[in-house]
Design a protein around this motif. Structure first.
Motif, short mmCIF file in Angstrom:
data_model
loop_
_atom_site.label_atom_id
_atom_site.label_comp_id
_atom_site.label_asym_id
_atom_site.label_seq_id
_atom_site.Cartn_x
_atom_site.Cartn_y
_atom_site.Cartn_z
N PHE A 93 0.84 -1.21 0.00
CA PHE A 93 0.00 0.00 0.00
C PHE A 93 0.87 1.25 0.00
O PHE A 93 0.59 2.21 -0.74
N ILE A 97 0.69 3.91 -3.07
CA ILE A 97 0.18 5.27 -2.83
C ILE A 97 1.26 6.30 -3.14
O ILE A 97 0.98 7.39 -3.67
N ASN A 101 0.91 9.04 -6.23
CA ASN A 101 0.96 10.47 -5.93
C ASN A 101 2.11 11.17 -6.63
O ASN A 101 1.94 12.27 -7.16
N ALA A 287 -7.35 -0.99 2.87
CA ALA A 287 -6.62 0.23 2.54
C ALA A 287 -7.25 0.94 1.35
O ALA A 287 -7.37 2.18 1.34
N TRP A 290 -10.38 2.75 2.36
CA TRP A 290 -10.10 4.01 3.06
C TRP A 290 -9.74 5.12 2.07
O TRP A 290 -10.08 6.28 2.27
N CYS A 291 -9.06 4.76 1.00
CA CYS A 291 -8.61 5.75 0.02
C CYS A 291 -9.75 6.24 -0.87
O CYS A 291 -9.61 7.28 -1.53
N ASN A 295 -8.75 10.26 0.85
CA ASN A 295 -7.72 10.42 1.86
C ASN A 295 -6.30 10.18 1.34
O ASN A 295 -5.34 10.32 2.10
N CYS A 296 -6.17 9.78 0.08
CA CYS A 296 -4.87 9.35 -0.42
C CYS A 296 -4.38 10.16 -1.61
O CYS A 296 -3.57 9.67 -2.40
N PHE A 299 -4.17 8.83 -5.35
CA PHE A 299 -4.47 7.40 -5.34
C PHE A 299 -5.98 7.22 -5.28
O PHE A 299 -6.64 7.56 -4.31
#
Length: 777
Positions: A93, A97, A101, A287, A290-291, A295-296, A299
């Motif tokens: 992860f 990520i 990015n 993971a 959550w993204c 939040n990422c 990503f």
């Protein structure tokens, strides 16, 4: 006491005693030139000790273990499997990520500056890639040299029994993670999937030894598995976890570990590997969930490989089997060509270029980065833009792609807002998104034949040139991109020749990717399952199997698989699954006849042991005692690592050459784990031990520390049988003896059944007698 009653004699005194009949001075020594011809160029490369050394220390340790100790041991193994899965999932992860990015910031800055100046856009694009690539190569060359490459050949050799120093250290783990971010984010023609396998193996190894003492990252409660057999199981779990994290393919990860990297397997290990892969799948899915809430950063739906083509072609006709078979043949040819070119270039690079120092390695990678950036930016500029698909006919298509988003239909130097650049659609995306574009379904004529041919030739050459540079590099994703490109080309031909609307170019792109991987890596079962898992299309399973079988058969006609060739290039003494045919005509004595036999007496002088260890590089020594009749007999085999521990501890030094009384060793002074060296390091050296002149005149009774039951074979045994025995049992030494003169018994399959042994009234008496003999001998 008769020789046949001594533990470790294995069939009587005459059989073992004749091991000593040959005069070592009459035997020729190794020729260094011959060793170079065989490829064993690293004298510091040793084998791992997968065999159980049933010494007095081991038996004392086993006698003290009760049922609770066994239960905690099993529980800790499953706990380690859980931790390996969590750690590998989080590492994957982090890499994904970071790559997404960095790539997002790079593309955003490039497109923003291109609005004002094309030259400034090119400069920032080159500079961004160069900075990321420089960070990667600097970390590798200055901090973790063992983290270069994919790591799969080294891990494969490790699980085969080859101890390659440095490949599983904590700094190698850090270098692999950070180096992969820089090399993949910098746009080089390589992937992060191979390095993730190495990353998972490193995580497993570091956890197995309780962290890193050098970097003050220690967990004492994890220091339980300090033998090579347990480490092998942990590293196997780590390899499967790496594949499961890279492709989001847990079942494919298990099969990859079984088919490609391991040389030894059992059902208990299968369960733990499967559990580890399942944990990775849960961690990765959590993971990604959550993204999805933003939040990422950049990503989003990309990053982790999964290319859903379940909405594409769901049926195929008989006439399509011919072009699909052609894909398999093309994949075999191009895969074999790719392997051969990488061998030639890597050989020149290792023998000539990289011998000029670290600075040359850094300059080489930066030049490759510059060439890659120039081509990926310049070639789309020379490509004619295409009109967007009809929004009425294809309402789900968004063309051109909105700025700042990933996907198809990139507008790159197009004069009209309703146009897109098909070559830029591949280049100006991360590799995962570029593959998703090539695999995309219901997008006919998205790519022109000219653009696909241009990308195929350029990326094939760059992938060959990039692999072997001093950065972490994998070949899974480049192989998928190459195969998907020519697969899409074949798909265009089939679509144009077919009258059916169900034929889809994306289906042929998938089959082309499978064919190239099969032709290069020569994997079948695991690769087939991985391709099905990452595309979420079970209906294409028979077609994937077809192209894999054809591509592997064609590729095998030219050379070995990619990782097998890399193992040979690195001169790793890997034992393949099958012995060579000429070994049938050789015997065990033919393989051992040129090696000097160096032995010790049961009670040996410290000075003699030190002199032998300094003058030879052997790791196993027969230990000799004399019967009451004066006849010499070998009582077992002692390892160099055991001797070094005894010399360093000095607690067993004695002033007279008298035999020790093992019955007084109830409270043994050593733990079994004291005799194992740290993972992936050279361990103690004889030159690191300080022994005074007075201590040189003292003696050591070696009997409590020998392996009394090493594996032995008659000298006329076929070398094929010896080879299979050595590989399947993971041995480090086999003693070759003349044909035995007597037989003390014959064991059949039924004699080994637990219920048969339990029915024998003398079982307890046999066990107690065996334990008594081991202490009295």
């Amino acid at each position: 006491m008769q020789g046949k009653d001594m533990p470790g004699v294995n069939g009587g005194g005459p059989m073992w005693s004749q091991l000593l009949n040959r005069d070592p001075s009459e035997l020729p020594s190794h020729n260094s030139e011959d060793e170079l011809m065989l490829g064993y160029r690293d004298p510091g490369m040793e084998s791992l000790d997968y065999e159980v050394v049933e010494s007095v220390a081991y038996r004392e340790d086993q006698a003290q273990r009760g049922i609770w100790h066994h239960a905690s041991y099993i529980t800790l193994k499953w706990t380690f499997s859980l931790l390996i899965g969590i750690g590998t999932g989080l590492a994957a992860f982090l890499i994904n990520i970071a790559v997404e990015n960095f790539s997002g910031w790079k593309f955003a800055a490039t497109f923003a500056l291109m609005k004002y100046s094309t030259f400034l856009g090119l400069v920032i694009y080159i500079a961004f890639n160069a900075a990321l690539v420089f960070s990667s190569v600097y970390i590798i060359t200055q901090f973790a040299p063992a983290a270069a490459g994919s790591g799969i050949p080294e891990i494969k050799a490790y699980l085969n029994g080859v101890d390659t120093p440095g490949i599983l250290l904590f700094r190698t783990l850090i270098g692999k993670v950070l180096g992969s971010i820089g090399s993949v984010g910098g746009g080089l023609a390589l992937g992060k999937e191979g390095p993730l396998v190495h990353t998972g193996a490193c995580i497993a190894s570091v956890l197995g030894q309780g962290g890193s003492t050098k970097y003050h990252v220690n967990w004492r409660w994890l220091r339980r598995f300090k033998n090579d057999r347990d480490r092998r199981d942990l590293v196997t779990c780590g390899c499967a976890a790496g594949v499961a994290a890279a492709f989001r393919a847990p079942v494919g990860g298990v099969l990859f570990a079984l088919e490609e990297v391991t040389s030894w397997w059992r059902s208990q290990l299968l369960w733990r590997v499967f559990f580890t892969s399942a944990v990775v799948a849960v961690v990765v899915r959590t993971a990604m969930g959550w993204c999805k809430h933003g939040n990422c950063g950049h990503f989003g739906s990309g990053g982790f490989i999964i290319w859903d083509i379940s909405g594409g072609q769901d049926d195929y006709s008989f006439f399509e089997l011919l072009p699909m078979a052609m894909l398999g043949a093309i994949g075999g040819l191009l895969g074999a060509l790719f392997n051969q070119l990488t061998i030639w270039i890597s050989t020149w690079r290792r023998n000539v270029l990289h011998r000029r120092g670290t600075r040359v390695k850094i300059i080489e990678v930066l030049l490759v980065s510059l060439i890659t950036s120039m081509l990926s930016f310049g070639l789309p500029m020379m490509t004619t833009c295409k009109p967007c698909p009809d929004p009425v006919k294809y309402p789900s298509v968004i063309c051109p792609r909105p700025s700042g988003n990933y996907g198809n239909y990139v507008n790159f130097f197009c004069p009209n807002e309703n146009q897109y650049n098909d070559l830029a659609t591949i280049f100006f995306n991360t590799q995962d998104d570029a593959i998703r574009n090539l695999f995309s379904t219901n997008t006919p004529h998205e790519y022109s034949t000219r653009s696909l041919l241009t990308f195929l030739v350029m990326f094939f050459v760059l992938a060959v040139l990039t692999y072997g540079t001093a950065v972490p590099s994998g070949q899974f994703v480049p192989g998928i991109m190459i195969g998907a490109t020519y697969g899409r080309l074949v798909g265009i031909l089939v679509v144009n020749a077919s009258s059916k609307d169900s034929v889809d170019e994306g289906t042929y792109a998938l089959l082309g990717a499978a064919s190239f991987l099969g032709g290069s890596m020569r994997m079948t079962v695991s690769l087939c399952v991985i391709m099905v898992e990452i595309t979420n299309n079970l209906q294409l399973l028979p077609l994937i199997m077809l192209v894999l079988l054809i591509s592997k058969a064609v590729g095998d006609a030219f050379n070995s698989g990619f990782y097998e060739e890399q193992v040979k290039l690195r001169s790793l003494p890997l034992l393949e699954s099958r012995p060579q045919r000429f070994m049938r005509n050789l015997a065990a004595k033919d393989a051992s006849g040129t090696r000097k036999i160096v032995q010790f007496s049961r009670v040996s002088k410290v000075g003699h042991i030190v002199a032998v260890l300094r003058s030879t590089n052997h790791n196993g020594f027969p230990v000799v005692d004399k019967l009451q009749t004066g006849e010499p007999v070998v009582i077992g085999l002692i390892l160099r690592s055991y001797l070094l521990v005894l010399l360093q501890a000095k607690t067993d030094f004695q002033r007279t050459p008298t035999l020790g009384d093992t019955r007084d060793r109830r409270n043994f002074r050593y733990d079994v784990r004291d005799f194992t060296k740290p993972v992936s390091s050279k361990g103690i050296s004889i030159y690191d031990i300080d022994i005074s002149a007075q201590e040189m005149e003292m003696y050591i009774d070696l009997q409590p520390f020998v392996n009394p039951t090493p594996y032995i074979v008659p000298e006329d045994m076929s070398l094929t049988k010896v080879y299979n025995l050595f590989r399947q049992l993971g041995l480090r030494h086999i003693c070759v003896v003349p044909r035995p003169s007597q037989v003390v018994g014959v064991i059949t399959r039924k004699d080994l059944l637990p219920e048969v042994l339990e029915e024998r009234e003398s079982l307890e008496e046999m066990l107690s007698s065996r334990g008594r003999l081991s202490l009295e001998a």
